[in-house]
Design a protein around this motif. Structure first.
Motif, short mmCIF file in Angstrom:
data_model
loop_
_atom_site.label_atom_id
_atom_site.label_comp_id
_atom_site.label_asym_id
_atom_site.label_seq_id
_atom_site.Cartn_x
_atom_site.Cartn_y
_atom_site.Cartn_z
N UNK A 114 2.96 12.97 33.54
CA UNK A 114 4.20 12.64 34.24
C UNK A 114 5.02 11.63 33.46
N UNK A 115 4.38 10.61 32.95
CA UNK A 115 5.11 9.60 32.16
C UNK A 115 5.73 10.21 30.91
N UNK A 116 5.01 11.13 30.29
CA UNK A 116 5.52 11.80 29.10
C UNK A 116 6.82 12.53 29.41
N UNK A 117 6.86 13.22 30.54
CA UNK A 117 8.05 13.99 30.91
C UNK A 117 9.19 13.09 31.40
N UNK A 118 8.85 12.03 32.11
CA UNK A 118 9.87 11.10 32.60
C UNK A 118 10.61 10.42 31.46
N UNK A 119 9.90 10.10 30.39
CA UNK A 119 10.52 9.43 29.25
C UNK A 119 11.59 10.31 28.59
N UNK A 120 11.48 11.61 28.76
CA UNK A 120 12.42 12.54 28.13
C UNK A 120 13.54 12.97 29.07
N UNK A 121 13.59 12.39 30.27
CA UNK A 121 14.52 12.84 31.30
C UNK A 121 15.53 11.74 31.64
N UNK A 122 16.78 11.93 31.24
CA UNK A 122 17.81 10.93 31.54
C UNK A 122 18.18 10.90 33.02
N UNK A 123 17.75 11.92 33.75
CA UNK A 123 18.03 11.99 35.19
C UNK A 123 16.80 11.73 36.05
N UNK A 124 15.84 11.00 35.53
CA UNK A 124 14.61 10.76 36.26
C UNK A 124 14.83 10.01 37.57
N UNK A 125 15.93 9.29 37.67
CA UNK A 125 16.23 8.56 38.91
C UNK A 125 16.47 9.52 40.07
N UNK A 126 16.83 10.77 39.76
CA UNK A 126 17.13 11.77 40.79
C UNK A 126 15.94 12.68 41.08
N UNK A 127 14.85 12.48 40.37
CA UNK A 127 13.70 13.39 40.50
C UNK A 127 12.66 12.87 41.49
N UNK A 128 11.96 13.82 42.09
CA UNK A 128 10.74 13.50 42.82
C UNK A 128 9.68 14.50 42.37
N UNK A 129 8.58 14.01 41.84
CA UNK A 129 7.55 14.87 41.24
C UNK A 129 6.17 14.34 41.58
N UNK A 130 5.27 15.24 41.88
CA UNK A 130 3.86 14.89 42.08
C UNK A 130 2.99 15.84 41.29
N UNK A 131 1.90 15.31 40.75
CA UNK A 131 0.93 16.12 39.99
C UNK A 131 -0.48 15.78 40.45
N UNK A 132 -1.33 16.81 40.51
CA UNK A 132 -2.74 16.64 40.87
C UNK A 132 -3.55 17.54 39.96
N UNK A 133 -4.61 16.99 39.35
CA UNK A 133 -5.39 17.81 38.43
C UNK A 133 -6.72 18.25 39.04
#
Length: 328
Positions: free
Chosen positions: A97-116
């Motif tokens: 998640x951190x890897x993808x957030x760093x590449x997203x200039x619009x992360x302030x508008x996102x809501x994301x959850x991940x479970x492995x």
């Protein structure tokens, strides 16, 4: 002076342009969702509802033996697609998640959850998500929501899931979704929903990846409709078990499975038809007769279908007995 004014205006204008870069081109799937893992079976699930068309094509992502992802608010499918890829490569949900957030200039508008597959969880609720927005992590599950009617939605989802740990995973997830909607849900209302369940192990065939894959794209009461589809799914699971038992010449087990299917879908004519066919194939034409009589009284096309089955090797019956059934 003119040069200085132009230069300053260009700087100000460029800053305004940067500030106005918002994810309006992304899908507007503001919603509530839940990711969960069954600690005993290892199965993983995503459940989601939204006042947005076909939310199941955007928010839920899943892969057996890997994990599940829900990307919502202003949806970036990259979090789903690449998130699953990163988890499969061995990234923890937090690292992925951190890897993808760093590449997203619009992360302030996102809501994301991940479970492995190990039950590890990572979740992000951007500060620009429309209130009421937030998330809550539990043991092997996480709930998240944005644009809700009130702040109670997330708490009720969380509590409902914990109170129904005795249920199968899919039904447990549905209980949380019912609780969310019952507390107010999406402030705009409701339109679509989806439920996906995958296994803890990668399947032999990749096309067999999903255990449950149900979607309601446009409905006045999508969670209720999703409940109905899950019930149909369970009934057909019993039908399949009955067919396997018949193939193994275990008539008693087959009839038990068929009976459970009929209890779930008592008005399903097709289930009764194939149960009757299975009885004939097991050599018990007598028990099949009253079933066929009821079926044919509903629709004579089933009689036409029965006549075609021997040629397709789906019905093992003597010509005289078949003629008797065709004259019912």
């Amino acid at each position: 002076m003119k040069f200085l004014f132009t230069f300053c205006f260009s700087i100000i204008f460029s800053q305004v342009v940067v500030a106005q870069q918002k994810p309006y081109q992304d899908e507007f799937a503001h919603t509530f969702s839940i990711l969960a893992r069954d600690a005993e079976t290892g199965e993983m699930a995503v459940g989601v509802q939204s006042h947005w068309f076909s939310v199941g094509t955007a928010v839920p992502w899943a892969k057996s033996g890997v994990g599940v992802v829900a990307t919502q608010s202003f949806v970036s499918k990259r979090y789903g697609y690449e998130g699953i890829e990163l988890l499969e490569k061995g990234y923890t949900p937090e690292k992925a998640l951190n890897h993808l957030l760093k590449q997203d200039q619009n992360k302030a508008y996102r809501q994301v959850a991940m479970l492995n597959n190990d039950g590890k969880i990572a979740v992000h609720t951007g500060e620009k998500c429309v209130e009421s927005a937030g998330h809550k992590i539990g043991d092997n599950f996480v709930v998240q929501a944005n644009m809700m009617l009130n702040d109670e939605v997330i708490e009720r989802m969380y509590d409902a899931y914990k109170m129904n740990l005795h249920l199968p995973l899919a039904e447990r997830v549905m209980s949380a979704m019912h609780a969310a909607q019952g507390t107010g849900g999406d402030i705009r209302g409701k339109q679509s929903a989806a439920l996906v369940v995958v296994s803890s192990e990668k399947p032999k065939n990749p096309w067999d990846d999903r255990i449950i894959d149900l979607r309601v794209d446009d409905h006045q009461n999508p969670i209720k409709e999703l409940d109905r589809l899950l019930n149909v799914h369970r009934a057909y699971e019993f039908m399949n078990k009955g067919d396997v038992a018949m193939e193994n010449q275990n008539t008693e087990a087959a009839l038990d499975a068929y009976g459970k299917a009929e209890k779930l879908l008592p008005n399903n004519t097709e289930m009764k038809f194939w149960k009757a066919v299975a009885l004939v194939n097991s050599g018990d034409v007598k028990k099949a007769v009253p079933l066929f009589e009821r079926i044919f009284s509903i629709d004579k096309n089933w009689q036409k279908l029965l006549e075609r089955l021997p040629k397709a090797d789906l019905l093992n019956i003597q010509p005289q007995a078949l003629n008797y059934l065709l004259e019912l």
